[in-house]
Write a protein that holds these residues in place. Structure first.
Motif, mmCIF file in Angstrom:
data_model
loop_
_atom_site.group_PDB
_atom_site.id
_atom_site.type_symbol
_atom_site.label_atom_id
_atom_site.label_comp_id
_atom_site.label_asym_id
_atom_site.label_seq_id
_atom_site.Cartn_x
_atom_site.Cartn_y
_atom_site.Cartn_z
ATOM 1 N N ASN A 120 0.825 -1.213 0.000
ATOM 2 C CA ASN A 120 0.000 0.000 0.000
ATOM 3 C C ASN A 120 0.854 1.256 0.000
ATOM 4 N N TYR A 121 1.939 1.228 0.765
ATOM 5 C CA TYR A 121 2.846 2.371 0.757
ATOM 6 C C TYR A 121 3.494 2.546 -0.613
ATOM 7 N N ARG A 122 3.887 1.430 -1.222
ATOM 8 C CA ARG A 122 4.517 1.507 -2.541
ATOM 9 C C ARG A 122 3.557 2.116 -3.567
ATOM 10 N N ILE A 123 2.308 1.693 -3.524
ATOM 11 C CA ILE A 123 1.308 2.235 -4.450
ATOM 12 C C ILE A 123 1.161 3.739 -4.254
ATOM 13 N N ALA A 124 1.045 4.164 -2.988
ATOM 14 C CA ALA A 124 0.891 5.592 -2.692
ATOM 15 C C ALA A 124 2.140 6.376 -3.089
ATOM 16 N N TYR A 125 3.310 5.796 -2.834
ATOM 17 C CA TYR A 125 4.576 6.456 -3.164
ATOM 18 C C TYR A 125 4.712 6.639 -4.677
ATOM 19 N N ASN A 126 4.449 5.589 -5.430
ATOM 20 C CA ASN A 126 4.555 5.668 -6.894
ATOM 21 C C ASN A 126 3.528 6.642 -7.475
ATOM 22 N N LYS A 127 2.309 6.622 -6.929
ATOM 23 C CA LYS A 127 1.282 7.558 -7.403
ATOM 24 C C LYS A 127 1.692 8.991 -7.083
ATOM 25 N N GLY A 128 2.335 9.192 -5.933
ATOM 26 C CA GLY A 128 2.798 10.531 -5.579
ATOM 27 C C GLY A 128 3.748 11.098 -6.615
ATOM 28 N N TRP A 129 4.658 10.267 -7.107
ATOM 29 C CA TRP A 129 5.577 10.727 -8.146
ATOM 30 C C TRP A 129 4.837 11.025 -9.449
#
Length: 206
Positions: A4-13
């Motif tokens: 979930n963190y990875r998804i949010a992190y990638n979407k943030g970029w």
């Protein structure tokens, strides 16, 4: 990195790169170094370099990588806004923030405010000592309170009421209502939790 963190992190970029650097810098009061594709973002009394070329975030001056939760908050701060808004110079609790503040408040109280009560409720003066490490300044609420410039356009206030044998200690975290324009509700909660956790960790070292 948790999924979930990875998804949010990638979407943030992705969201960050969907906006123009000039728009971000002007709207969110951050510096953009065009020659290096860097944003310099102040966050809780420290500066972070957001490198859009390499998609990395590092703390000045040593380049240390922030925890993933903090990295996501930095990306969301740069990318979430839809228009240029100004700080309202008022204080509200999470319950007064639209789009879920009142719904999420019980969990927020348990995770963030409960820790503050435990750490500072019997020794409120310790809050100011810990707050100074994060750039916090004394305020005039409760028995002891401090304000923080978490991001350039996001202030936050933590208030402590001292407990005794008859009255239990209490605390609250206050936000400027403009925060709804700068972060979505999950990130607002995350920001409050991060600030509270940093203060609690500093208290434990005293």
């Amino acid at each position: 990195m948790d999924t979930n963190y990875r998804i949010a992190y990638n979407k943030g970029w992705r969201d960050l790169k969907s906006k123009t650097p000039a728009e971000i810098a002007a709207s969110m009061d951050v510096e953009y170094v065009s020659s290096k594709q860097w944003f310099i973002v102040p966050f809780l009394n420290e500066n972070y370099i957001v490198d859009c070329g390499s998609e990395t975030i590092g703390k000045e001056p040593d380049g240390s990588v922030p925890p993933i939760g903090a990295a996501i908050l930095i990306l969301h701060y740069l990318s979430y806004f839809q228009s240029k808004e100004e700080i309202a110079n008022k204080w509200v609790s999470l319950k007064e923030i639209p789009n879920g503040g009142i719904l999420f408040y019980p969990a927020f109280h348990k995770e963030a405010i409960g820790g503050l009560i435990k750490a500072f409720g019997q020794q409120p003066e310790l809050l100011l000592k810990c707050a100074a490490s994060l750039g916090g300044k004394p305020a005039a609420f409760g028995d002891v309170s401090a304000t923080f410039q978490v991001f350039p356009k996001i202030p936050l206030c933590i208030v402590i009421w001292e407990g005794d044998e008859e009255i239990p200690a209490n605390a609250t975290i206050l936000f400027d209502p403009s925060i709804q324009h700068f972060l979505h509700i999950e990130s607002i909660i995350g920001l409050g939790c991060q600030a509270a956790d940093k203060l609690v960790q500093l208290a434990l070292k005293q």
